[in-house]
Every structure is written in C-alpha cells, then in structure tokens.
Design a protein around this motif. Structure first.
Motif, PDB file in Angstrom:
ATOM      1  N   HIS A 189       0.808  -1.220   0.000  1.00 45.02           N
ATOM      2  CA  HIS A 189       0.000   0.000   0.000  1.00 45.02           C
ATOM      3  C   HIS A 189       0.840   1.267   0.000  1.00 45.02           C
ATOM      4  O   HIS A 189       0.609   2.179  -0.782  1.00 45.02           O
ATOM      5  N   ALA A 190       1.838   1.347   0.905  1.00 49.55           N
ATOM      6  CA  ALA A 190       2.593   2.588   1.069  1.00 49.55           C
ATOM      7  C   ALA A 190       4.006   2.280   1.547  1.00 49.55           C
ATOM      8  O   ALA A 190       4.314   1.155   1.959  1.00 49.55           O
ATOM      9  N   GLN A 191       4.850   3.305   1.484  1.00 45.43           N
ATOM     10  CA  GLN A 191       6.247   3.144   1.911  1.00 45.43           C
ATOM     11  C   GLN A 191       6.693   4.405   2.643  1.00 45.43           C
ATOM     12  O   GLN A 191       6.401   5.521   2.217  1.00 45.43           O
ATOM     13  N   LEU A 192       7.402   4.194   3.748  1.00 47.51           N
ATOM     14  CA  LEU A 192       8.092   5.273   4.456  1.00 47.51           C
ATOM     15  C   LEU A 192       9.545   5.264   4.018  1.00 47.51           C
ATOM     16  O   LEU A 192      10.196   4.215   4.031  1.00 47.51           O
ATOM     17  N   ARG A 193      10.064   6.427   3.626  1.00 48.98           N
ATOM     18  CA  ARG A 193      11.467   6.511   3.194  1.00 48.98           C
ATOM     19  C   ARG A 193      12.093   7.752   3.816  1.00 48.98           C
ATOM     20  O   ARG A 193      11.519   8.840   3.787  1.00 48.98           O
ATOM     21  N   LEU A 194      13.287   7.561   4.384  1.00 46.70           N
ATOM     22  CA  LEU A 194      14.004   8.674   4.986  1.00 46.70           C
ATOM     23  C   LEU A 194      14.575   9.572   3.895  1.00 46.70           C
ATOM     24  O   LEU A 194      15.234   9.104   2.967  1.00 46.70           O
ATOM     25  N   ARG A 195      14.297  10.879   4.016  1.00 46.92           N
ATOM     26  CA  ARG A 195      14.824  11.838   3.041  1.00 46.92           C
ATOM     27  C   ARG A 195      15.249  13.102   3.795  1.00 46.92           C
ATOM     28  O   ARG A 195      14.423  13.747   4.441  1.00 46.92           O
ATOM     29  N   PHE A 196      16.553  13.396   3.731  1.00 42.85           N
ATOM     30  CA  PHE A 196      17.105  14.594   4.378  1.00 42.85           C
ATOM     31  C   PHE A 196      16.696  14.677   5.855  1.00 42.85           C
ATOM     32  O   PHE A 196      16.320  15.730   6.367  1.00 42.85           O
ATOM     33  N   HIS A 198      14.138  13.382   7.384  1.00 40.75           N
ATOM     34  CA  HIS A 198      12.709  13.304   7.684  1.00 40.75           C
ATOM     35  C   HIS A 198      12.107  12.121   6.939  1.00 40.75           C
ATOM     36  O   HIS A 198      12.525  11.791   5.826  1.00 40.75           O
ATOM     37  N   TYR A 199      11.101  11.505   7.534  1.00 41.27           N
ATOM     38  CA  TYR A 199      10.419  10.413   6.854  1.00 41.27           C
ATOM     39  C   TYR A 199       9.362  10.976   5.897  1.00 41.27           C
ATOM     40  O   TYR A 199       8.608  11.894   6.240  1.00 41.27           O
ATOM     41  N   VAL A 200       9.328  10.397   4.709  1.00 41.51           N
ATOM     42  CA  VAL A 200       8.363  10.766   3.681  1.00 41.51           C
ATOM     43  C   VAL A 200       7.506   9.541   3.398  1.00 41.51           C
ATOM     44  O   VAL A 200       8.020   8.426   3.250  1.00 41.51           O
ATOM     45  N   LEU A 201       6.201   9.737   3.337  1.00 42.94           N
ATOM     46  CA  LEU A 201       5.268   8.654   3.065  1.00 42.94           C
ATOM     47  C   LEU A 201       4.878   8.678   1.595  1.00 42.94           C
ATOM     48  O   LEU A 201       4.451   9.704   1.076  1.00 42.94           O
ATOM     49  N   PHE A 202       5.032   7.539   0.914  1.00 45.77           N
ATOM     50  CA  PHE A 202       4.693   7.412  -0.497  1.00 45.77           C
ATOM     51  C   PHE A 202       3.550   6.410  -0.659  1.00 45.77           C
ATOM     52  O   PHE A 202       3.600   5.322  -0.080  1.00 45.77           O
TER      53      PHE A 202
END
Length: 261
Positions: A189-196, A198-202
């Motif tokens: 369904h979705a993915q959390l990915r660390l970016r700079f 902060h976590y970003v939800l896709f």
C-alpha cells in the motif's frame, strides 16, 4: 547494450493470456498487447549489476485512452494490484531481480487510441552497481544520517511500532515490514522513506489511496502528530524531538515476516 531478449517472455505471456489475465480488461484491451508491452518496458529498462545480474525496473506507467481508463478503474477488478503481481511473476520467470515490489501507475492519455495501451518503465531507486538487497542499499546510503526517533501508533493506542529502518513498507501482504490486517488495505500500500533526515510517506499505487490528515496525495513529508489513513486503517506518526521517552510495556517492534520459499 543489453541484448534484446523479448522471446524469453513468450512462454510466460502465453500462460498469462490463457489464464485469468484476459478478464482484467473486460474486453476493452487485448490482453496479449498489454502483456507484450509490459514485457517490452521491462526489457528495455534493464540494468546490469555486478556479475551479470540484471535488475528489472520497478515503476511502470500504463497509459490508456481516457474512456478505457475510466471504465477499467471503475470495474473494481483490482487492476493495479493484479498488474503488479504479474510483473513480479514475469521478472521471476526470466530470472530478473526486482529491488522493489513494482509500482504500477495507470494514467489517462488522450493521445492513446481507444482500446490500445502504452507502457513505459523506470527504476525508482538510484542505480546500483552491486547485487545488494533494497534494504542493504538503503542502509548504506543512510549510514551516516541519524534516524529520527519515530514510531507509528495504531489509532486505538494499543500498539506502538518503532520505525528503525530508513525504508519501511506497509500493506496487508506478509512481505511488508508493517503488516496491516485489513482487507481494504492494498497488499503493498505505502512506503516510508528517509529523506534529508525526515520520513516521507509514499503511496504505492494503492486501490483505496493514502491520506495524511485527511489530505490525499502520492507523497507526504511527515511531521509528529500526523494521522495516516491507509484505506480503513489509521495510524499516528510520532517523532520524539527531545530525550527518549520511557518505553511502555505495550511498545512492540513489528517483525518483518519473510514468506516461505
């Protein structure tokens, strides 16, 4: 340049169109054309890693005439999920490696003739020159960045799930890092990915969509207190900005479940 090898897909394509694949398109699209274009997009975007390993693309854009697009997405046949699953099988059938579960985005395009389809593909992650798994690669990429002390809380407050990796997959299938036992949640369904930092939800092309604080979108940078809605499941993202909070007895790391081989 990688050698053209569409013929390697032929047996799998034939099995697809002889099975339930054809019923996905309700007679609006020719199943063989869809299968061949998926295979061609996969083949045209292969990357070669160490020791000859071939990496398949993991984001596929399926463009349809707007009339076909509306009819098929309203049909309720879980078209996105079925196509994603077939891409996994297609890659496996010819010995390709997928670093991510494939994401399918179905788009309306007025330049596509009625009852036809156009498919393109790309790699979601930066090009890898090794055969590292997705998680290993992400850990290496982020090894010098401190992970935020963050966790997800189920809406009823009965479980707190620490976020301890730079990439976290959410869905109802058992190969996710966080498994949601909710039939309305997509398998991936979705993915959390660390970016700079902060976590970003896709959103991963889910059927029912992903909301943050009631707002839809394919990508959200999360802040502490944000309410995440995946179909009928709700979670609260918490990020501790100061000293560590005492861990309660209800705190539980959600284990990664590896499917049987």
């Amino acid at each position: 340049m990688l050698e053209d090898s569409l013929s390697r897909f032929e047996d799998h394509i034939q099995r697809l169109i002889e099975g339930g694949f054809a019923r996905l398109f309700s007679g609006r699209l020719h199943p063989r054309e869809v299968a061949v274009r998926l295979a061609r997009a996969m083949e045209d975007n292969l990357r070669q890693a160490e020791q000859g390993t071939l990496l398949a693309p993991d984001v596929f854009y399926v463009r349809l005439n707007p009339l076909d697009h509306t009819a098929l997405l309203n049909d309720g046949a879980n078209l996105v999920e079925r196509l994603q699953d077939e891409l996994v099988e297609m890659a496996r059938a010819v010995g390709l490696v997928l670093l991510h579960h494939p994401e399918v985005r179905i788009l309306a395009d007025k330049d596509i003739p009625l009852h036809h389809v156009d498919v393109t593909a790309q790699h979601a992650a930066p090009r890898l020159e090794t055969t590292q798994t997705m998680q290993d690669a992400d850990l290496a990429q982020f090894r010098e960045i401190a992970l935020p002390e963050a966790y997800l809380v189920l809406e009823n407050g009965t479980r707190r799930i620490p976020i301890i990796h730079p990439v976290i997959n959410l869905g109802r299938h058992r190969d996710n890092d966080i498994i949601l036992d909710d039939p309305s949640v997509s398998r991936h369904h979705a993915q959390l990915r660390l970016r700079f930092g902060h976590y970003v939800l896709f959103d991963l092309g889910s059927t029912r969509g992903t909301l943050v604080n009631g707002q839809p979108g394919a990508e959200h940078t999360l802040q502490s207190g944000d309410v995440i809605t995946l179909a009928n499941s709700r979670l609260i993202y918490i990020e501790q900005l100061s000293g560590p909070e005492e861990t309660s007895a209800s705190t539980q790391a959600f284990p990664r479940i590896v499917p049987d081989s």
